[in-house]
Motif scaffolding. Structure first.
Motif, PDB file in Angstrom:
ATOM      1  N   MET A 164       0.755  -1.306   0.109  1.00 17.80           N
ATOM      2  CA  MET A 164       0.407  -0.202   0.120  1.00 17.80           C
ATOM      3  C   MET A 164       0.777   1.135   0.247  1.00 17.80           C
ATOM      4  O   MET A 164       1.720   1.944   1.027  1.00 17.80           O
ATOM      5  CB  MET A 164      -0.803   0.252   1.715  1.00 17.80           C
ATOM      6  N   SER A 165       0.732   2.392  -0.504  1.00 17.83           N
ATOM      7  CA  SER A 165       1.801   3.421  -0.610  1.00 17.83           C
ATOM      8  C   SER A 165       1.100   4.097   0.211  1.00 17.83           C
ATOM      9  O   SER A 165       1.919   4.666   1.048  1.00 17.83           O
ATOM     10  CB  SER A 165       1.695   3.848  -2.562  1.00 17.83           C
ATOM     11  N   HIS A 166      -0.166   4.460   0.314  1.00 14.14           N
ATOM     12  CA  HIS A 166      -0.686   5.454   0.951  1.00 14.14           C
ATOM     13  C   HIS A 166      -2.096   5.526   0.824  1.00 14.14           C
ATOM     14  O   HIS A 166      -2.794   5.472  -0.948  1.00 14.14           O
ATOM     15  CB  HIS A 166      -0.343   7.199   1.100  1.00 14.14           C
ATOM     16  N   VAL A 167      -3.266   6.147   1.439  1.00 17.35           N
ATOM     17  CA  VAL A 167      -4.503   6.383   1.566  1.00 17.35           C
ATOM     18  C   VAL A 167      -4.610   7.794   2.758  1.00 17.35           C
ATOM     19  O   VAL A 167      -4.097   7.932   3.475  1.00 17.35           O
ATOM     20  CB  VAL A 167      -5.389   4.283   2.188  1.00 17.35           C
ATOM     21  N   VAL A 168      -5.725   8.377   1.365  1.00 17.79           N
ATOM     22  CA  VAL A 168      -6.402   9.596   2.176  1.00 17.79           C
ATOM     23  C   VAL A 168      -7.309   9.515   2.248  1.00 17.79           C
ATOM     24  O   VAL A 168      -8.741   9.647   1.407  1.00 17.79           O
ATOM     25  CB  VAL A 168      -5.714  11.422   1.351  1.00 17.79           C
ATOM     26  N   LEU A 169      -7.580   9.806   3.534  1.00 20.15           N
ATOM     27  CA  LEU A 169      -9.329  10.163   3.761  1.00 20.15           C
ATOM     28  C   LEU A 169      -9.534  11.027   4.724  1.00 20.15           C
ATOM     29  O   LEU A 169      -9.010  12.070   4.959  1.00 20.15           O
ATOM     30  CB  LEU A 169      -9.187   9.159   5.732  1.00 20.15           C
ATOM     31  N   ARG A 170     -10.826  11.766   3.963  1.00 17.95           N
ATOM     32  CA  ARG A 170     -11.269  12.969   3.760  1.00 17.95           C
ATOM     33  C   ARG A 170     -12.251  13.342   3.612  1.00 17.95           C
ATOM     34  O   ARG A 170     -13.186  12.305   2.739  1.00 17.95           O
ATOM     35  CB  ARG A 170     -10.523  14.400   2.931  1.00 17.95           C
ATOM     36  N   ARG A 171     -13.185  13.786   3.931  1.00 16.98           N
ATOM     37  CA  ARG A 171     -14.849  14.502   4.086  1.00 16.98           C
ATOM     38  C   ARG A 171     -14.852  14.721   2.033  1.00 16.98           C
ATOM     39  O   ARG A 171     -14.387  15.890   2.511  1.00 16.98           O
ATOM     40  CB  ARG A 171     -15.294  15.394   4.867  1.00 16.98           C
ATOM     41  N   VAL A 172     -15.654  14.334   1.640  1.00 16.19           N
ATOM     42  CA  VAL A 172     -16.106  14.236   0.118  1.00 16.19           C
ATOM     43  C   VAL A 172     -16.869  16.132   0.060  1.00 16.19           C
ATOM     44  O   VAL A 172     -17.263  16.721  -0.650  1.00 16.19           O
ATOM     45  CB  VAL A 172     -16.988  13.787  -0.633  1.00 16.19           C
ATOM     46  N   SER A 173     -17.420  15.922   1.513  1.00 13.55           N
ATOM     47  CA  SER A 173     -18.503  17.093   1.769  1.00 13.55           C
ATOM     48  C   SER A 173     -17.675  18.542   1.713  1.00 13.55           C
ATOM     49  O   SER A 173     -18.383  19.638   1.386  1.00 13.55           O
ATOM     50  CB  SER A 173     -19.698  16.930   2.423  1.00 13.55           C
ATOM     51  N   TRP A 174     -16.471  18.324   2.549  1.00 18.84           N
ATOM     52  CA  TRP A 174     -16.195  19.547   3.146  1.00 18.84           C
ATOM     53  C   TRP A 174     -15.425  19.741   1.872  1.00 18.84           C
ATOM     54  O   TRP A 174     -14.902  21.125   1.741  1.00 18.84           O
ATOM     55  CB  TRP A 174     -14.923  18.727   4.045  1.00 18.84           C
ATOM     56  N   MET A 175     -15.179  19.110   0.054  1.00 13.73           N
ATOM     57  CA  MET A 175     -14.586  19.363  -0.810  1.00 13.73           C
ATOM     58  C   MET A 175     -15.110  19.728  -1.250  1.00 13.73           C
ATOM     59  O   MET A 175     -15.062  21.055  -1.764  1.00 13.73           O
ATOM     60  CB  MET A 175     -13.239  18.220  -1.374  1.00 13.73           C
ATOM     61  N   VAL A 176     -16.594  19.448  -1.673  1.00 15.28           N
ATOM     62  CA  VAL A 176     -17.688  20.168  -2.052  1.00 15.28           C
ATOM     63  C   VAL A 176     -18.368  21.999  -1.509  1.00 15.28           C
ATOM     64  O   VAL A 176     -18.087  22.722  -1.977  1.00 15.28           O
ATOM     65  CB  VAL A 176     -19.075  20.126  -2.407  1.00 15.28           C
ATOM     66  N   PHE A 177     -18.170  20.816  -0.645  1.00 16.61           N
ATOM     67  CA  PHE A 177     -18.415  22.895  -0.174  1.00 16.61           C
ATOM     68  C   PHE A 177     -17.242  24.067   0.193  1.00 16.61           C
ATOM     69  O   PHE A 177     -17.635  24.968   0.171  1.00 16.61           O
ATOM     70  CB  PHE A 177     -18.506  22.561   2.420  1.00 16.61           C
ATOM     71  N   PHE A 178     -16.158  24.062   0.344  1.00 11.61           N
ATOM     72  CA  PHE A 178     -15.292  24.610   0.917  1.00 11.61           C
ATOM     73  C   PHE A 178     -14.481  25.111  -0.789  1.00 11.61           C
ATOM     74  O   PHE A 178     -14.464  26.317  -1.451  1.00 11.61           O
ATOM     75  CB  PHE A 178     -13.642  24.233   1.145  1.00 11.61           C
ATOM     76  N   GLY A 179     -15.029  24.000  -1.840  1.00 15.43           N
ATOM     77  CA  GLY A 179     -14.471  24.459  -2.988  1.00 15.43           C
ATOM     78  C   GLY A 179     -15.811  25.370  -3.834  1.00 15.43           C
ATOM     79  O   GLY A 179     -15.270  26.735  -4.446  1.00 15.43           O
ATOM     80  N   VAL A 180     -17.097  25.254  -2.584  1.00 10.51           N
ATOM     81  CA  VAL A 180     -17.941  26.394  -3.034  1.00 10.51           C
ATOM     82  C   VAL A 180     -18.427  27.495  -2.910  1.00 10.51           C
ATOM     83  O   VAL A 180     -17.849  28.578  -3.050  1.00 10.51           O
ATOM     84  CB  VAL A 180     -19.681  25.504  -3.216  1.00 10.51           C
ATOM     85  N   ALA A 181     -17.404  27.403  -1.829  1.00  9.45           N
ATOM     86  CA  ALA A 181     -17.579  28.634  -0.310  1.00  9.45           C
ATOM     87  C   ALA A 181     -16.781  29.236  -1.192  1.00  9.45           C
ATOM     88  O   ALA A 181     -16.684  30.986  -1.985  1.00  9.45           O
ATOM     89  CB  ALA A 181     -16.880  28.127   0.680  1.00  9.45           C
ATOM     90  N   LEU A 182     -15.226  28.572  -1.604  1.00 11.23           N
ATOM     91  CA  LEU A 182     -14.139  29.607  -2.256  1.00 11.23           C
ATOM     92  C   LEU A 182     -14.998  30.725  -3.632  1.00 11.23           C
ATOM     93  O   LEU A 182     -14.237  31.532  -4.057  1.00 11.23           O
ATOM     94  CB  LEU A 182     -12.918  28.794  -2.555  1.00 11.23           C
ATOM     95  N   VAL A 183     -15.286  29.806  -5.138  1.00 12.53           N
ATOM     96  CA  VAL A 183     -15.123  30.038  -5.178  1.00 12.53           C
ATOM     97  C   VAL A 183     -16.195  31.302  -5.415  1.00 12.53           C
ATOM     98  O   VAL A 183     -16.505  32.244  -5.921  1.00 12.53           O
ATOM     99  CB  VAL A 183     -16.257  28.996  -6.680  1.00 12.53           C
ATOM    100  N   GLY A 184     -17.090  31.091  -4.521  1.00 12.64           N
ATOM    101  CA  GLY A 184     -18.845  31.676  -3.656  1.00 12.64           C
ATOM    102  C   GLY A 184     -17.694  33.490  -3.628  1.00 12.64           C
ATOM    103  O   GLY A 184     -18.635  35.121  -4.351  1.00 12.64           O
ATOM    104  N   LEU A 185     -17.077  33.138  -2.584  1.00  9.84           N
ATOM    105  CA  LEU A 185     -16.439  34.115  -2.272  1.00  9.84           C
ATOM    106  C   LEU A 185     -15.921  35.002  -3.436  1.00  9.84           C
ATOM    107  O   LEU A 185     -15.587  36.241  -3.278  1.00  9.84           O
ATOM    108  CB  LEU A 185     -15.374  34.067  -0.937  1.00  9.84           C
ATOM    109  N   GLY A 186     -14.998  34.797  -4.112  1.00 11.80           N
ATOM    110  CA  GLY A 186     -14.531  34.831  -4.896  1.00 11.80           C
ATOM    111  C   GLY A 186     -14.640  35.566  -6.142  1.00 11.80           C
ATOM    112  O   GLY A 186     -15.075  37.044  -6.568  1.00 11.80           O
ATOM    113  N   ILE A 187     -15.967  35.100  -6.254  1.00 10.93           N
ATOM    114  CA  ILE A 187     -17.129  35.706  -7.675  1.00 10.93           C
ATOM    115  C   ILE A 187     -17.917  37.222  -6.853  1.00 10.93           C
ATOM    116  O   ILE A 187     -17.861  38.000  -6.992  1.00 10.93           O
ATOM    117  CB  ILE A 187     -18.512  35.101  -8.061  1.00 10.93           C
ATOM    118  N   GLY A 188     -17.824  36.897  -4.981  1.00  7.11           N
ATOM    119  CA  GLY A 188     -18.212  37.695  -4.459  1.00  7.11           C
ATOM    120  C   GLY A 188     -16.883  39.357  -4.264  1.00  7.11           C
ATOM    121  O   GLY A 188     -17.856  40.680  -3.853  1.00  7.11           O
ATOM    122  N   ALA A 189     -16.300  38.916  -4.083  1.00  2.00           N
ATOM    123  CA  ALA A 189     -15.096  39.901  -3.842  1.00  2.00           C
ATOM    124  C   ALA A 189     -14.663  40.865  -5.009  1.00  2.00           C
ATOM    125  O   ALA A 189     -14.187  41.845  -5.581  1.00  2.00           O
ATOM    126  CB  ALA A 189     -13.355  39.039  -3.629  1.00  2.00           C
TER     127      ALA A 189
END
Length: 185
Positions: A1-26
């Motif tokens: 096994m080389s490596h396994v990354v565990l993260r919440r998919v919902s966080w990635m979606v939420f923070f991606g949308v938040a970042l794009v939304g804030l960028g457009i807002g800025a």
């Protein structure tokens, strides 16, 4: 096994949308304020956006990485490197937070799998717990002897994109402040 990354998919979606939304807002804020009061006032949304983007980036960077003999818990400010031999168990508390149990009643909590409303329906903390338990059980006898001398470590978390956004925000604010001071009437 080389490596396994565990993260919440919902966080990635939420923070991606938040970042794009804030960028457009800025961009909209800079254009609207600049149209009404000139760029002298409008530019001030840029460092605010960069600071928020850095904050969001640090939180979105949280994860648990499983490698052959080491588990790494990446939290917003501290990263914990835990050899397999140092981990006595893993559990999810009543609030949904994933916790790694070490010797002498020490615990490391994973910010990436902190309790959330979505987790109560999806069960991502429980899934991560099961993956870590499977990793802990695999070749436990061999890994205990190999990594016995290695102690858990903690260091400051590095997140290049988030840190760059924060530094760039400070630079833009400083240059803008100096520019405003020299061009004031």
């Amino acid at each position: 096994m080389s490596h396994v990354v565990l993260r919440r998919v919902s966080w990635m979606v939420f923070f991606g949308v938040a970042l794009v939304g804030l960028g457009i807002g800025a961009v909209v804020a800079v254009l609207a304020v600049s149209a009404a009061n000139g760029f002298r006032e409008g530019w001030q949304a840029i460092p605010v956006f960069l600071a928020i983007a850095g904050f969001i980036g640090r939180i979105g960077n949280c994860k648990v990485i499983i490698r052959d003999e080491v588990l790494t818990v990446v939290n917003p400010l501290r990263t914990h490197i835990l050899p397999k031999s140092a981990i006595r168990g893993v559990s999810v508390d009543g609030g949904g937070t994933l916790r790694f149990h070490l010797d002498q009643d020490r615990e490391i909590s994973s910010f990436a799998f902190g309790g959330s409303l979505i987790d109560h329906f999806v069960g991502s903390s429980g899934k991560a717990e099961r993956k870590v338990e499977m990793w802990l059980r695999a070749d436990r006898a061999e890994s205990a002897a190999a990594a016995e001398a290695v102690a858990p470590q903690a260091r400051w978390t590095r997140c290049t994109s988030a840190d760059a956004a924060i530094v760039l925000g400070v630079v833009v604010a400083a240059v803008g402040g100096i520019w405003m001071a020299f061009t004031s009437s």
